[in-house]
Write an enzyme that holds these catalytic residues in place. Structure first.
Site, PDB file in Angstrom:
ATOM      1  N   GLN A   2      -8.461  13.694  -0.268  1.00  0.00           N
ATOM      2  CA  GLN A   2      -7.605  14.462  -1.169  1.00  0.00           C
ATOM      3  C   GLN A   2      -7.899  15.947  -1.012  1.00  0.00           C
ATOM      4  O   GLN A   2      -9.002  16.326  -0.626  1.00  0.00           O
ATOM      5  CB  GLN A   2      -7.831  14.035  -2.606  1.00  0.00           C
ATOM      6  CG  GLN A   2      -7.511  12.575  -2.832  1.00  0.00           C
ATOM      7  CD  GLN A   2      -7.649  12.215  -4.290  1.00  0.00           C
ATOM      8  OE1 GLN A   2      -6.889  12.695  -5.133  1.00  0.00           O
ATOM      9  NE2 GLN A   2      -8.630  11.397  -4.607  1.00  0.00           N
TER      10      GLN A   2
ATOM     11  N   HIS B 290      -4.221   0.609   7.906  1.00  0.00           N
ATOM     12  CA  HIS B 290      -4.713   0.328   6.559  1.00  0.00           C
ATOM     13  C   HIS B 290      -6.192  -0.064   6.565  1.00  0.00           C
ATOM     14  O   HIS B 290      -6.923   0.231   5.623  1.00  0.00           O
ATOM     15  CB  HIS B 290      -3.858  -0.805   5.980  1.00  0.00           C
ATOM     16  CG  HIS B 290      -4.154  -1.133   4.565  1.00  0.00           C
ATOM     17  ND1 HIS B 290      -3.756  -0.323   3.518  1.00  0.00           N
ATOM     18  CD2 HIS B 290      -4.830  -2.177   4.003  1.00  0.00           C
ATOM     19  CE1 HIS B 290      -4.158  -0.872   2.377  1.00  0.00           C
ATOM     20  NE2 HIS B 290      -4.811  -1.981   2.641  1.00  0.00           N
TER      21      HIS B 290
ATOM     22  N   SER C 115      -9.509   2.174  -5.397  1.00  0.00           N
ATOM     23  CA  SER C 115      -9.059   0.797  -5.260  1.00  0.00           C
ATOM     24  C   SER C 115      -8.334   0.575  -3.940  1.00  0.00           C
ATOM     25  O   SER C 115      -8.283  -0.528  -3.431  1.00  0.00           O
ATOM     26  CB  SER C 115      -8.157   0.429  -6.432  1.00  0.00           C
ATOM     27  OG  SER C 115      -7.180   1.447  -6.589  1.00  0.00           O
TER      28      SER C 115
ATOM     29  N   CYS D 107       0.842  -1.195   0.000  1.00  0.00           N
ATOM     30  CA  CYS D 107       0.000   0.000   0.000  1.00  0.00           C
ATOM     31  C   CYS D 107       0.878   1.247   0.000  1.00  0.00           C
ATOM     32  O   CYS D 107       1.760   1.382   0.849  1.00  0.00           O
ATOM     33  CB  CYS D 107      -0.913  -0.005   1.226  1.00  0.00           C
ATOM     34  SG  CYS D 107      -1.730   1.574   1.495  1.00  0.00           S
TER      35      CYS D 107
ATOM     36  N   HIS E 276      -8.231   7.787   3.521  1.00  0.00           N
ATOM     37  CA  HIS E 276      -7.566   9.034   3.132  1.00  0.00           C
ATOM     38  C   HIS E 276      -8.529   9.936   2.372  1.00  0.00           C
ATOM     39  O   HIS E 276      -9.557   9.486   1.867  1.00  0.00           O
ATOM     40  CB  HIS E 276      -6.351   8.749   2.255  1.00  0.00           C
ATOM     41  CG  HIS E 276      -6.686   8.211   0.886  1.00  0.00           C
ATOM     42  ND1 HIS E 276      -7.093   6.910   0.676  1.00  0.00           N
ATOM     43  CD2 HIS E 276      -6.686   8.799  -0.342  1.00  0.00           C
ATOM     44  CE1 HIS E 276      -7.313   6.728  -0.613  1.00  0.00           C
ATOM     45  NE2 HIS E 276      -7.090   7.861  -1.265  1.00  0.00           N
TER      46      HIS E 276
ATOM     47  N   CYS F 200       0.536   3.300   3.463  1.00  0.00           N
ATOM     48  CA  CYS F 200       0.897   2.768   4.781  1.00  0.00           C
ATOM     49  C   CYS F 200       2.246   3.350   5.229  1.00  0.00           C
ATOM     50  O   CYS F 200       3.101   3.681   4.408  1.00  0.00           O
ATOM     51  CB  CYS F 200       0.966   1.243   4.732  1.00  0.00           C
ATOM     52  SG  CYS F 200      -0.621   0.435   5.031  1.00  0.00           S
TER      53      CYS F 200
ATOM     54  N   ASN G 172     -13.216  10.199  -1.610  1.00  0.00           N
ATOM     55  CA  ASN G 172     -13.933   9.202  -2.392  1.00  0.00           C
ATOM     56  C   ASN G 172     -13.717   7.881  -1.679  1.00  0.00           C
ATOM     57  O   ASN G 172     -12.577   7.469  -1.492  1.00  0.00           O
ATOM     58  CB  ASN G 172     -13.368   9.100  -3.811  1.00  0.00           C
ATOM     59  CG  ASN G 172     -13.489  10.405  -4.579  1.00  0.00           C
ATOM     60  OD1 ASN G 172     -14.413  11.188  -4.333  1.00  0.00           O
ATOM     61  ND2 ASN G 172     -12.573  10.648  -5.496  1.00  0.00           N
TER      62      ASN G 172
ATOM     63  N   HIS H 195      -7.094   2.166   2.139  1.00  0.00           N
ATOM     64  CA  HIS H 195      -6.442   2.918   3.221  1.00  0.00           C
ATOM     65  C   HIS H 195      -7.185   4.262   3.395  1.00  0.00           C
ATOM     66  O   HIS H 195      -7.372   4.994   2.429  1.00  0.00           O
ATOM     67  CB  HIS H 195      -4.967   3.158   2.879  1.00  0.00           C
ATOM     68  CG  HIS H 195      -4.171   3.572   4.080  1.00  0.00           C
ATOM     69  ND1 HIS H 195      -3.166   2.806   4.620  1.00  0.00           N
ATOM     70  CD2 HIS H 195      -4.269   4.665   4.873  1.00  0.00           C
ATOM     71  CE1 HIS H 195      -2.666   3.417   5.688  1.00  0.00           C
ATOM     72  NE2 HIS H 195      -3.332   4.560   5.851  1.00  0.00           N
TER      73      HIS H 195
END
Ligand SMILES: [Zn+2]
Ligand SMILES: [Zn+2]
Length: 316
Positions: A135, A80, A128, A17, A133, A20, A120, A131
Protein backbone atom coordinates in the site's frame (compact mmCIF):
# COMPACT_ATOMS: atom_id res chain seq x y z
CA UNK A 1 -2.67 -19.87 17.81
CA UNK A 2 -1.62 -21.80 14.77
CA UNK A 3 1.12 -20.75 12.41
CA UNK A 4 0.28 -18.80 9.32
CA UNK A 5 -2.72 -20.40 7.62
CA UNK A 6 -1.54 -20.42 4.06
CA UNK A 7 -2.71 -23.37 2.05
CA UNK A 8 0.07 -24.58 -0.22
CA UNK A 9 -2.45 -25.09 -2.97
CA UNK A 10 -3.65 -21.53 -3.43
CA UNK A 11 -4.69 -21.01 -7.05
CA UNK A 12 -2.76 -18.67 -9.38
CA UNK A 13 -6.09 -16.96 -10.04
CA UNK A 14 -8.95 -16.52 -7.57
CA UNK A 15 -12.34 -15.47 -8.97
CA UNK A 16 -13.33 -13.75 -5.70
CA UNK A 17 -10.06 -11.82 -5.23
CA UNK A 18 -10.39 -8.07 -5.76
CA UNK A 19 -6.72 -7.85 -6.79
CA UNK A 20 -6.60 -10.57 -9.45
CA UNK A 21 -6.54 -9.41 -13.10
CA UNK A 22 -9.92 -8.80 -14.70
CA UNK A 23 -11.88 -9.00 -11.44
CA UNK A 24 -14.36 -6.36 -10.28
CA UNK A 25 -13.57 -4.50 -7.06
CA UNK A 26 -16.13 -3.31 -4.46
CA UNK A 27 -16.17 0.09 -6.17
CA UNK A 28 -17.51 -1.62 -9.29
CA UNK A 29 -14.30 -0.87 -11.18
CA UNK A 30 -12.83 -3.78 -13.10
CA UNK A 31 -9.08 -4.46 -12.79
CA UNK A 32 -7.10 -4.44 -16.00
CA UNK A 33 -5.93 -7.77 -17.33
CA UNK A 34 -2.50 -6.79 -16.11
CA UNK A 35 0.60 -8.90 -16.57
CA UNK A 36 3.31 -7.25 -14.45
CA UNK A 37 2.79 -4.70 -11.70
CA UNK A 38 -0.62 -3.09 -11.26
CA UNK A 39 -1.33 0.12 -9.32
CA UNK A 40 -4.74 1.60 -8.53
CA UNK A 41 -6.25 4.16 -6.16
CA UNK A 42 -7.51 2.47 -3.01
CA UNK A 43 -11.29 2.03 -2.96
CA UNK A 44 -11.34 2.38 0.84
CA UNK A 45 -8.57 4.87 1.53
CA UNK A 46 -7.49 5.76 5.06
CA UNK A 47 -6.37 9.03 3.54
CA UNK A 48 -8.01 10.40 0.45
CA UNK A 49 -9.28 13.45 -1.36
CA UNK A 50 -12.70 13.09 0.27
CA UNK A 51 -11.45 13.19 3.83
CA UNK A 52 -13.37 15.62 6.06
CA UNK A 53 -11.98 19.12 5.56
CA UNK A 54 -14.16 21.27 7.80
CA UNK A 55 -13.29 19.82 11.16
CA UNK A 56 -15.06 20.77 14.35
CA UNK A 57 -12.59 22.38 16.73
CA UNK A 58 -12.11 20.14 19.76
CA UNK A 59 -12.53 21.68 23.19
CA UNK A 60 -9.72 22.55 25.58
CA UNK A 61 -6.11 21.90 24.73
CA UNK A 62 -6.80 19.62 21.78
CA UNK A 63 -6.04 20.56 18.23
CA UNK A 64 -6.90 18.95 14.92
CA UNK A 65 -6.05 19.33 11.29
CA UNK A 66 -7.40 17.60 8.18
CA UNK A 67 -5.38 14.53 7.14
CA UNK A 68 -5.42 14.42 3.40
CA UNK A 69 -3.67 12.67 0.60
CA UNK A 70 -3.83 9.73 -1.73
CA UNK A 71 -3.88 6.05 -1.08
CA UNK A 72 -2.93 3.43 -3.63
CA UNK A 73 -2.59 -0.32 -3.84
CA UNK A 74 0.29 -1.86 -5.79
CA UNK A 75 0.02 -5.51 -6.86
CA UNK A 76 3.41 -7.21 -7.23
CA UNK A 77 2.21 -9.82 -9.68
CA UNK A 78 -0.96 -11.04 -11.41
CA UNK A 79 -0.37 -14.38 -9.66
CA UNK A 80 -2.65 -14.71 -6.66
CA UNK A 81 -0.36 -17.31 -5.08
CA UNK A 82 2.96 -15.47 -5.45
CA UNK A 83 4.80 -13.63 -2.68
CA UNK A 84 7.74 -11.24 -2.77
CA UNK A 85 9.97 -14.14 -1.69
CA UNK A 86 8.81 -16.26 -4.60
CA UNK A 87 9.15 -13.67 -7.38
CA UNK A 88 12.01 -14.07 -9.86
CA UNK A 89 14.74 -11.45 -9.44
CA UNK A 90 13.77 -9.42 -12.56
CA UNK A 91 10.24 -9.02 -11.15
CA UNK A 92 11.64 -7.80 -7.83
CA UNK A 93 13.73 -5.29 -9.80
CA UNK A 94 10.53 -4.14 -11.52
CA UNK A 95 8.89 -3.81 -8.14
CA UNK A 96 11.72 -1.67 -6.75
CA UNK A 97 11.47 0.49 -9.89
CA UNK A 98 7.72 0.84 -9.40
CA UNK A 99 8.24 1.91 -5.78
CA UNK A 100 10.69 4.56 -6.97
CA UNK A 101 8.25 5.80 -9.63
CA UNK A 102 5.37 6.01 -7.15
CA UNK A 103 7.54 7.85 -4.64
CA UNK A 104 8.59 10.35 -7.31
CA UNK A 105 5.17 10.74 -8.88
CA UNK A 106 3.29 11.29 -5.62
CA UNK A 107 6.12 13.12 -3.87
CA UNK A 108 6.22 15.77 -6.59
CA UNK A 109 2.73 16.98 -5.73
CA UNK A 110 2.87 20.19 -3.74
CA UNK A 111 0.20 19.02 -1.29
CA UNK A 112 2.09 15.79 -0.48
CA UNK A 113 4.70 15.92 2.27
CA UNK A 114 5.45 12.24 2.58
CA UNK A 115 5.00 8.95 0.74
CA UNK A 116 4.79 5.87 2.94
CA UNK A 117 5.10 2.56 1.08
CA UNK A 118 4.46 -0.56 3.14
CA UNK A 119 3.43 -4.18 2.93
CA UNK A 120 1.46 -5.97 5.61
CA UNK A 121 1.88 -9.66 4.94
CA UNK A 122 0.00 -12.49 6.60
CA UNK A 123 -3.15 -13.09 8.57
CA UNK A 124 -1.41 -12.37 11.90
CA UNK A 125 -0.89 -8.78 10.80
CA UNK A 126 -4.51 -8.53 9.68
CA UNK A 127 -4.23 -9.26 5.97
CA UNK A 128 -6.91 -11.62 4.79
CA UNK A 129 -6.08 -11.47 1.08
CA UNK A 130 -2.83 -13.30 0.24
CA UNK A 131 -2.55 -11.70 -3.23
CA UNK A 132 0.93 -10.08 -3.13
CA UNK A 133 0.54 -6.33 -2.76
CA UNK A 134 1.66 -3.28 -0.84
CA UNK A 135 0.00 0.00 0.00
CA UNK A 136 1.05 3.58 -0.59
CA UNK A 137 -0.08 6.46 1.61
CA UNK A 138 0.85 9.86 0.20
CA UNK A 139 -0.09 12.39 2.85
CA UNK A 140 -0.08 16.06 3.77
CA UNK A 141 1.79 15.12 6.95
CA UNK A 142 4.96 13.18 7.69
CA UNK A 143 4.61 9.91 9.59
CA UNK A 144 6.09 10.07 13.08
CA UNK A 145 8.86 7.47 12.77
CA UNK A 146 10.17 9.04 9.59
CA UNK A 147 10.03 12.51 11.15
CA UNK A 148 12.00 11.21 14.14
CA UNK A 149 14.59 9.55 11.92
CA UNK A 150 14.94 12.72 9.85
CA UNK A 151 15.27 14.97 12.92
CA UNK A 152 17.79 12.67 14.60
CA UNK A 153 19.85 12.26 11.40
CA UNK A 154 20.01 16.02 10.96
CA UNK A 155 20.97 16.64 14.58
CA UNK A 156 23.64 13.92 14.44
CA UNK A 157 25.24 15.50 11.40
CA UNK A 158 25.08 19.00 12.91
CA UNK A 159 26.78 17.75 16.06
CA UNK A 160 29.27 15.23 14.68
CA UNK A 161 29.59 16.12 11.03
CA UNK A 162 28.82 12.55 9.99
CA UNK A 163 25.87 10.59 8.63
CA UNK A 164 24.21 8.59 11.41
CA UNK A 165 23.31 5.65 9.18
CA UNK A 166 26.90 5.44 7.92
CA UNK A 167 28.07 5.15 11.52
CA UNK A 168 25.47 2.41 12.09
CA UNK A 169 26.76 0.55 9.01
CA UNK A 170 30.34 0.98 10.19
CA UNK A 171 29.48 -0.46 13.61
CA UNK A 172 27.57 -3.37 12.07
CA UNK A 173 30.39 -4.18 9.65
CA UNK A 174 33.07 -3.88 12.34
CA UNK A 175 31.20 -6.40 14.49
CA UNK A 176 29.88 -8.51 11.63
CA UNK A 177 27.76 -10.91 13.69
CA UNK A 178 24.44 -9.29 12.85
CA UNK A 179 24.95 -9.03 9.10
CA UNK A 180 22.68 -11.36 7.16
CA UNK A 181 23.73 -10.56 3.60
CA UNK A 182 25.89 -8.16 1.62
CA UNK A 183 26.58 -7.58 -2.05
CA UNK A 184 28.64 -4.78 -3.54
CA UNK A 185 26.19 -1.92 -2.86
CA UNK A 186 23.46 -3.27 -0.54
CA UNK A 187 23.39 -4.77 2.95
CA UNK A 188 20.93 -6.65 5.19
CA UNK A 189 21.36 -6.79 8.96
CA UNK A 190 19.54 -7.36 12.22
CA UNK A 191 20.38 -4.08 13.93
CA UNK A 192 21.99 -4.05 17.37
CA UNK A 193 18.88 -2.18 18.51
CA UNK A 194 16.35 -4.63 16.96
CA UNK A 195 13.05 -4.71 18.80
CA UNK A 196 11.59 -7.77 17.10
CA UNK A 197 13.45 -11.11 17.00
CA UNK A 198 13.86 -11.19 13.22
CA UNK A 199 13.76 -7.45 12.54
CA UNK A 200 15.97 -6.56 9.59
CA UNK A 201 17.18 -3.47 7.78
CA UNK A 202 17.80 -3.59 4.04
CA UNK A 203 19.73 -0.60 2.71
CA UNK A 204 22.06 0.73 0.06
CA UNK A 205 25.58 1.25 1.38
CA UNK A 206 25.85 4.72 -0.11
CA UNK A 207 23.68 7.40 1.44
CA UNK A 208 20.62 8.22 -0.66
CA UNK A 209 17.75 10.07 0.95
CA UNK A 210 15.31 8.02 -1.12
CA UNK A 211 15.05 5.41 -3.85
CA UNK A 212 14.89 8.30 -6.28
CA UNK A 213 18.64 8.96 -6.52
CA UNK A 214 19.81 5.33 -6.62
CA UNK A 215 21.40 4.17 -9.87
CA UNK A 216 20.48 1.02 -11.82
CA UNK A 217 23.23 -1.07 -10.24
CA UNK A 218 22.18 -0.07 -6.75
CA UNK A 219 18.52 -0.82 -7.48
CA UNK A 220 19.54 -4.25 -8.78
CA UNK A 221 21.59 -4.97 -5.67
CA UNK A 222 18.75 -3.79 -3.44
CA UNK A 223 16.35 -6.14 -5.26
CA UNK A 224 18.77 -9.02 -4.76
CA UNK A 225 19.08 -8.21 -1.06
CA UNK A 226 15.27 -8.17 -0.73
CA UNK A 227 15.07 -11.52 -2.46
CA UNK A 228 17.73 -13.13 -0.28
CA UNK A 229 16.14 -11.88 2.93
CA UNK A 230 12.55 -12.81 2.09
CA UNK A 231 13.58 -16.27 0.82
CA UNK A 232 15.52 -16.88 4.04
CA UNK A 233 12.57 -15.67 6.10
CA UNK A 234 10.38 -18.31 4.46
CA UNK A 235 13.08 -20.98 4.72
CA UNK A 236 13.45 -20.44 8.49
CA UNK A 237 10.40 -22.54 9.29
CA UNK A 238 9.45 -23.58 5.75
CA UNK A 239 6.41 -21.37 5.90
CA UNK A 240 5.44 -18.06 4.35
CA UNK A 241 6.71 -15.73 7.08
CA UNK A 242 4.38 -12.86 7.98
CA UNK A 243 5.88 -9.42 8.32
CA UNK A 244 5.32 -5.70 8.15
CA UNK A 245 7.72 -4.09 5.68
CA UNK A 246 8.11 -0.32 5.46
CA UNK A 247 10.16 1.77 3.08
CA UNK A 248 11.76 4.67 4.90
CA UNK A 249 12.18 7.28 2.19
CA UNK A 250 12.80 10.91 3.09
CA UNK A 251 9.77 13.21 3.31
CA UNK A 252 8.89 15.14 0.16
CA UNK A 253 8.15 18.53 1.69
CA UNK A 254 11.17 20.22 0.14
CA UNK A 255 13.33 20.42 3.27
CA UNK A 256 16.99 19.31 3.26
CA UNK A 257 17.19 15.56 3.80
CA UNK A 258 20.80 15.02 2.77
CA UNK A 259 21.56 13.44 6.18
CA UNK A 260 18.71 10.94 5.74
CA UNK A 261 19.69 7.46 4.54
CA UNK A 262 16.95 5.51 2.76
CA UNK A 263 16.35 2.00 4.13
CA UNK A 264 13.68 -0.67 4.29
CA UNK A 265 12.63 -2.10 7.64
CA UNK A 266 11.10 -5.55 8.11
CA UNK A 267 9.22 -6.38 11.29
CA UNK A 268 8.23 -10.05 11.43
CA UNK A 269 5.83 -10.34 14.40
CA UNK A 270 6.64 -13.99 15.22
CA UNK A 271 9.28 -15.12 17.71
CA UNK A 272 8.82 -18.79 16.86
CA UNK A 273 6.44 -20.65 14.55
CA UNK A 274 2.96 -19.69 15.71
CA UNK A 275 4.24 -17.57 18.60
CA UNK A 276 3.54 -13.85 18.32
CA UNK A 277 5.63 -11.23 20.04
CA UNK A 278 2.90 -9.66 22.12
CA UNK A 279 3.21 -6.02 22.96
CA UNK A 280 2.28 -5.79 26.61
CA UNK A 281 3.14 -3.91 29.79
CA UNK A 282 6.71 -2.82 28.99
CA UNK A 283 5.99 -2.00 25.36
CA UNK A 284 2.47 -0.55 25.48
CA UNK A 285 2.47 0.66 29.06
CA UNK A 286 6.10 1.62 29.47
CA UNK A 287 7.03 2.57 25.95
CA UNK A 288 10.20 0.43 25.79
CA UNK A 289 10.63 -2.85 23.96
CA UNK A 290 11.89 -5.87 25.83
CA UNK A 291 13.71 -8.18 23.47
CA UNK A 292 13.55 -11.89 24.24
CA UNK A 293 16.39 -12.86 21.94
CA UNK A 294 19.91 -11.84 20.92
CA UNK A 295 20.12 -10.16 17.52
CA UNK A 296 23.42 -12.02 16.90
CA UNK A 297 21.63 -15.38 17.29
CA UNK A 298 18.78 -14.38 14.99
CA UNK A 299 21.17 -13.10 12.32
CA UNK A 300 23.06 -16.39 12.57
CA UNK A 301 19.79 -18.29 12.02
CA UNK A 302 19.07 -16.17 8.96
CA UNK A 303 22.57 -16.77 7.59
CA UNK A 304 22.37 -20.52 8.08
CA UNK A 305 19.32 -21.19 5.89
CA UNK A 306 19.61 -21.59 2.12
CA UNK A 307 18.99 -19.05 -0.61
CA UNK A 308 16.73 -21.32 -2.66
CA UNK A 309 13.09 -20.93 -1.64
CA UNK A 310 11.92 -24.14 0.01
CA UNK A 311 9.08 -24.47 -2.49
CA UNK A 312 11.62 -24.54 -5.32
CA UNK A 313 14.03 -27.04 -3.80
CA UNK A 314 14.59 -29.97 -6.13
CA UNK A 315 12.74 -32.91 -4.63
CA UNK A 316 15.05 -35.59 -3.32
ZN1 LIG B 1 -5.69 -12.42 -6.33
ZN1 LIG C 1 13.78 3.59 9.55
Amino acid sequence: MSSEPRPADLPAYAPDCYLCPGNVRVSGIRNENYSGIFVFDNDHPCVGPNAPFDLVRPSGLYENRPAQGMSRVLCYSPKHNATLAELPLPEIEDLVGAWRDQYRDLGERHDIRHVLIFENKGAVVGVSNPHPHCQIYATNFVFKTIQNEADISRRYRDEKGRILFQDILKAEQADGRRIVFENSTAIVFVPYFARYAYECFVAPKETHSSLSSMNAGELHDLAEALQVLTVRYDNLWRTSLPYVMTLHNAPTNGADYSAFHFHIQFYPPLRKPGLLKYLAGPEIGGGNFLSDTWPEDKAQELRSVGDVHYKREPSA
